[in-house]
Design a protein around this motif. Structure first.
Motif, PDB file in Angstrom:
ATOM      1  N   UNK A  49       0.787  -1.259  -0.065  1.00  0.00           N
ATOM      2  CA  UNK A  49       0.116   0.032   0.056  1.00  0.00           C
ATOM      3  C   UNK A  49       0.959   1.274   0.069  1.00  0.00           C
ATOM      4  N   UNK A  50       1.983   1.341   0.737  1.00  0.00           N
ATOM      5  CA  UNK A  50       2.835   2.353   0.775  1.00  0.00           C
ATOM      6  C   UNK A  50       3.427   2.579  -0.509  1.00  0.00           C
ATOM      7  N   UNK A  51       3.804   1.421  -1.523  1.00  0.00           N
ATOM      8  CA  UNK A  51       4.302   1.652  -2.631  1.00  0.00           C
ATOM      9  C   UNK A  51       3.477   2.089  -3.567  1.00  0.00           C
ATOM     10  N   UNK A  52       2.030   1.672  -3.227  1.00  0.00           N
ATOM     11  CA  UNK A  52       1.063   1.979  -4.558  1.00  0.00           C
ATOM     12  C   UNK A  52       0.781   3.712  -3.963  1.00  0.00           C
ATOM     13  N   UNK A  53       0.990   4.091  -2.841  1.00  0.00           N
ATOM     14  CA  UNK A  53       0.813   5.625  -2.580  1.00  0.00           C
ATOM     15  C   UNK A  53       1.946   6.265  -3.019  1.00  0.00           C
ATOM     16  N   UNK A  54       3.051   5.765  -2.900  1.00  0.00           N
ATOM     17  CA  UNK A  54       4.333   6.564  -3.550  1.00  0.00           C
ATOM     18  C   UNK A  54       4.217   6.703  -5.057  1.00  0.00           C
ATOM     19  N   UNK A  55       3.657   5.737  -5.659  1.00  0.00           N
ATOM     20  CA  UNK A  55       3.437   5.742  -7.007  1.00  0.00           C
ATOM     21  C   UNK A  55       2.330   6.771  -7.263  1.00  0.00           C
ATOM     22  N   UNK A  57       1.366   9.440  -5.904  1.00  0.00           N
ATOM     23  CA  UNK A  57       1.947  10.924  -5.442  1.00  0.00           C
ATOM     24  C   UNK A  57       3.130  11.120  -6.596  1.00  0.00           C
ATOM     25  N   UNK A  58       3.787  10.228  -6.999  1.00  0.00           N
ATOM     26  CA  UNK A  58       5.100  10.381  -7.818  1.00  0.00           C
ATOM     27  C   UNK A  58       6.284  10.704  -6.725  1.00  0.00           C
ATOM     28  N   UNK A  59       6.280   9.969  -5.818  1.00  0.00           N
ATOM     29  CA  UNK A  59       7.281  10.550  -4.587  1.00  0.00           C
ATOM     30  C   UNK A  59       8.482   9.324  -4.506  1.00  0.00           C
ATOM     31  N   UNK A  62       9.577   7.833  -1.428  1.00  0.00           N
ATOM     32  CA  UNK A  62       8.594   6.650  -0.887  1.00  0.00           C
ATOM     33  C   UNK A  62       8.630   5.509  -1.841  1.00  0.00           C
ATOM     34  N   UNK A  63       8.828   5.685  -3.292  1.00  0.00           N
ATOM     35  CA  UNK A  63       8.795   4.375  -3.904  1.00  0.00           C
ATOM     36  C   UNK A  63      10.141   3.720  -3.802  1.00  0.00           C
ATOM     37  N   UNK A  64      11.173   4.193  -3.929  1.00  0.00           N
ATOM     38  CA  UNK A  64      12.314   3.283  -3.990  1.00  0.00           C
ATOM     39  C   UNK A  64      12.243   2.561  -2.612  1.00  0.00           C
ATOM     40  N   UNK A  65      12.576   2.997  -1.496  1.00  0.00           N
ATOM     41  CA  UNK A  65      12.811   2.338  -0.369  1.00  0.00           C
ATOM     42  C   UNK A  65      11.367   1.196  -0.173  1.00  0.00           C
TER      43      UNK A  65
END
Length: 89
Positions: A49-55, A57-59, A62-65
């Motif tokens: 879910x954090x990965x989906x959120x990062x994607x 919002x384009x952050x 957040x995405x990489x880690x």
């Protein structure tokens, strides 16, 4: 890169790298008896879910880690499922 992104990358690095000892320990020993299936299942779900959120919002901080953490924690979860069946038998 701004200061907020740098802090995000450093925080992500710290929390991601913290999974390496667990991955290495489980891989070496094949012992998953003390690993909580419930905890890792919920944790991996949260990381997805954090990965989906990062994607969304384009952050990248957040995405990489979270992508790397998903691979590490996901590997512990897979090993728990794979090796846990052997240990239970």
């Amino acid at each position: 890169m701004n200061a907020a992104d740098l802090v995000g990358y450093i925080a992500g690095f710290c929390t991601t790298v913290s999974f390496l000892p667990q991955v290495i320990q489980v891989w070496k020993t094949r012992s998953v008896a003390d690993i909580s299936l419930g905890m890792y299942s919920l944790f991996v779900s949260g990381i997805v879910l954090w990965l989906a959120f990062g994607i969304a919002i384009g952050s990248w901080p957040v995405i990489v880690p979270n992508l790397i953490t998903l691979l590490l924690a996901g590997s512990v979860l897979v090993m728990k499922l794979r090796f846990g069946i052997r240990q239970a038998a």
